[in-house]
Design a protein around this motif. Structure first.
Motif, short mmCIF file in Angstrom:
data_model
loop_
_atom_site.label_atom_id
_atom_site.label_comp_id
_atom_site.label_asym_id
_atom_site.label_seq_id
_atom_site.Cartn_x
_atom_site.Cartn_y
_atom_site.Cartn_z
N GLN A 110 71.07 40.71 29.48
CA GLN A 110 71.88 41.28 30.49
C GLN A 110 71.03 40.84 31.90
OE1 GLN A 110 72.03 45.31 29.94
NE2 GLN A 110 73.77 45.08 28.55
N ARG A 111 69.74 40.41 31.81
CA ARG A 111 69.12 40.12 33.21
C ARG A 111 69.60 38.85 33.52
NH1 ARG A 111 62.85 40.99 32.17
NH2 ARG A 111 62.84 38.84 32.99
N ARG A 112 69.48 38.75 34.81
CA ARG A 112 69.80 37.31 35.37
C ARG A 112 68.64 36.82 36.34
NH1 ARG A 112 76.08 36.26 36.95
NH2 ARG A 112 76.97 37.36 35.29
N VAL A 113 68.09 35.59 35.95
CA VAL A 113 67.08 35.28 36.56
C VAL A 113 67.32 33.67 37.50
CG1 VAL A 113 64.56 34.29 36.24
CG2 VAL A 113 65.50 35.98 34.62
N ALA A 114 66.97 33.79 38.67
CA ALA A 114 67.30 32.68 39.50
C ALA A 114 66.47 31.29 38.95
CB ALA A 114 67.00 32.78 41.14
N LEU A 115 66.94 30.29 39.19
CA LEU A 115 66.47 28.99 38.42
C LEU A 115 64.93 28.89 39.09
CD1 LEU A 115 66.61 26.54 36.88
CD2 LEU A 115 67.64 25.47 38.51
N VAL A 116 64.91 28.95 40.48
CA VAL A 116 63.49 28.99 41.15
C VAL A 116 62.72 29.93 40.52
CG1 VAL A 116 62.48 29.21 43.58
CG2 VAL A 116 64.83 28.12 43.35
N ASP A 117 62.90 31.10 40.32
CA ASP A 117 61.92 32.05 39.77
C ASP A 117 61.61 31.56 38.55
OD1 ASP A 117 62.08 33.59 41.83
OD2 ASP A 117 63.90 34.87 41.19
N LEU A 118 62.41 31.01 37.60
CA LEU A 118 62.29 30.61 36.13
C LEU A 118 61.25 29.34 36.22
CD1 LEU A 118 62.80 30.73 33.30
CD2 LEU A 118 64.80 29.05 33.47
N LEU A 119 61.42 28.60 37.15
CA LEU A 119 60.61 27.31 37.40
C LEU A 119 59.24 27.89 37.92
CD1 LEU A 119 62.73 24.59 38.83
CD2 LEU A 119 61.62 24.75 36.80
N ASP A 120 59.23 28.92 38.77
CA ASP A 120 57.81 29.35 39.15
C ASP A 120 57.03 30.08 38.07
OD1 ASP A 120 56.04 30.06 41.26
OD2 ASP A 120 56.52 31.91 41.32
N ARG A 121 57.86 30.85 37.20
CA ARG A 121 56.94 31.25 35.98
C ARG A 121 56.47 30.14 35.03
NH1 ARG A 121 61.09 36.21 34.79
NH2 ARG A 121 60.96 37.36 36.79
N LEU A 122 57.11 29.36 34.96
CA LEU A 122 57.08 28.30 34.00
C LEU A 122 55.87 27.61 34.39
CD1 LEU A 122 60.35 27.03 32.70
CD2 LEU A 122 58.79 28.40 31.49
N LEU A 123 55.87 26.88 35.74
CA LEU A 123 54.65 26.22 36.30
C LEU A 123 53.42 27.24 36.43
CD1 LEU A 123 56.51 23.89 39.15
CD2 LEU A 123 55.53 23.20 36.73
N ALA A 124 53.46 28.22 36.70
CA ALA A 124 52.47 29.12 36.75
C ALA A 124 51.60 29.30 35.64
CB ALA A 124 52.68 30.62 37.12
N GLY A 125 52.35 29.32 34.42
CA GLY A 125 51.50 29.39 33.11
C GLY A 125 51.44 28.02 32.47
N GLY A 126 52.50 27.04 32.72
CA GLY A 126 52.29 25.52 32.21
C GLY A 126 53.44 25.46 31.22
N VAL A 127 53.76 24.28 31.09
CA VAL A 127 54.66 23.97 30.06
C VAL A 127 54.49 22.70 29.41
CG1 VAL A 127 57.28 23.30 29.89
CG2 VAL A 127 56.49 24.98 31.68
N VAL A 128 54.68 22.64 28.09
CA VAL A 128 54.43 21.33 27.17
C VAL A 128 55.67 20.90 26.72
CG1 VAL A 128 53.22 20.58 25.24
CG2 VAL A 128 52.15 22.07 26.51
N ILE A 129 56.18 19.77 26.94
CA ILE A 129 57.26 19.15 26.67
C ILE A 129 57.16 18.02 25.61
CG2 ILE A 129 59.45 18.11 27.41
CD1 ILE A 129 59.00 19.19 30.00
N GLY A 130 57.86 17.99 24.64
CA GLY A 130 57.64 16.92 23.49
C GLY A 130 58.84 16.35 23.18
N GLY A 131 58.87 15.26 22.70
CA GLY A 131 60.21 14.71 22.11
C GLY A 131 60.02 13.26 21.64
N ASP A 132 60.87 12.84 20.57
CA ASP A 132 60.81 11.54 20.00
C ASP A 132 62.22 10.88 20.42
OD1 ASP A 132 58.30 11.85 18.68
OD2 ASP A 132 59.59 13.33 17.21
N LEU A 133 61.90 9.36 20.57
CA LEU A 133 63.07 8.74 20.94
C LEU A 133 63.21 7.50 19.96
CD1 LEU A 133 65.69 7.80 22.75
CD2 LEU A 133 64.05 6.77 24.07
#
Length: 61
Positions: A5-28
């Motif tokens: 039920q909570r709505r989070v703005a995209l800017v707030d979500l990006l701020d939280r992710l960058l503050a903690g760090g994000v690891v992205i992985g993938g195969d092509l």
């Protein structure tokens, strides 16, 4: 309030992710007729940098 039920703005979500760090992985894999021609393995670490958290690579020469 539940998470669904909570709505989070995209800017707030990006701020939280960058503050903690994000690891992205993938195969092509590019293939023709079930023959793999090109394989790319992608890994990225995205994080914010501040004076309190120095760069892991040190200062450039």
């Amino acid at each position: 309030m539940s998470i669904e039920q909570r709505r989070v703005a995209l800017v707030d979500l990006l701020d939280r992710l960058l503050a903690g760090g994000v690891v992205i992985g993938g195969d092509l894999t590019l293939s023709i007729a079930d023959v793999d021609l090109v394989r790319v393995d992608l890994k990225a670490l995205i994080s914010s940098v501040s004076a309190e958290v120095p760069s892991p690579w040190g200062r450039p020469l």
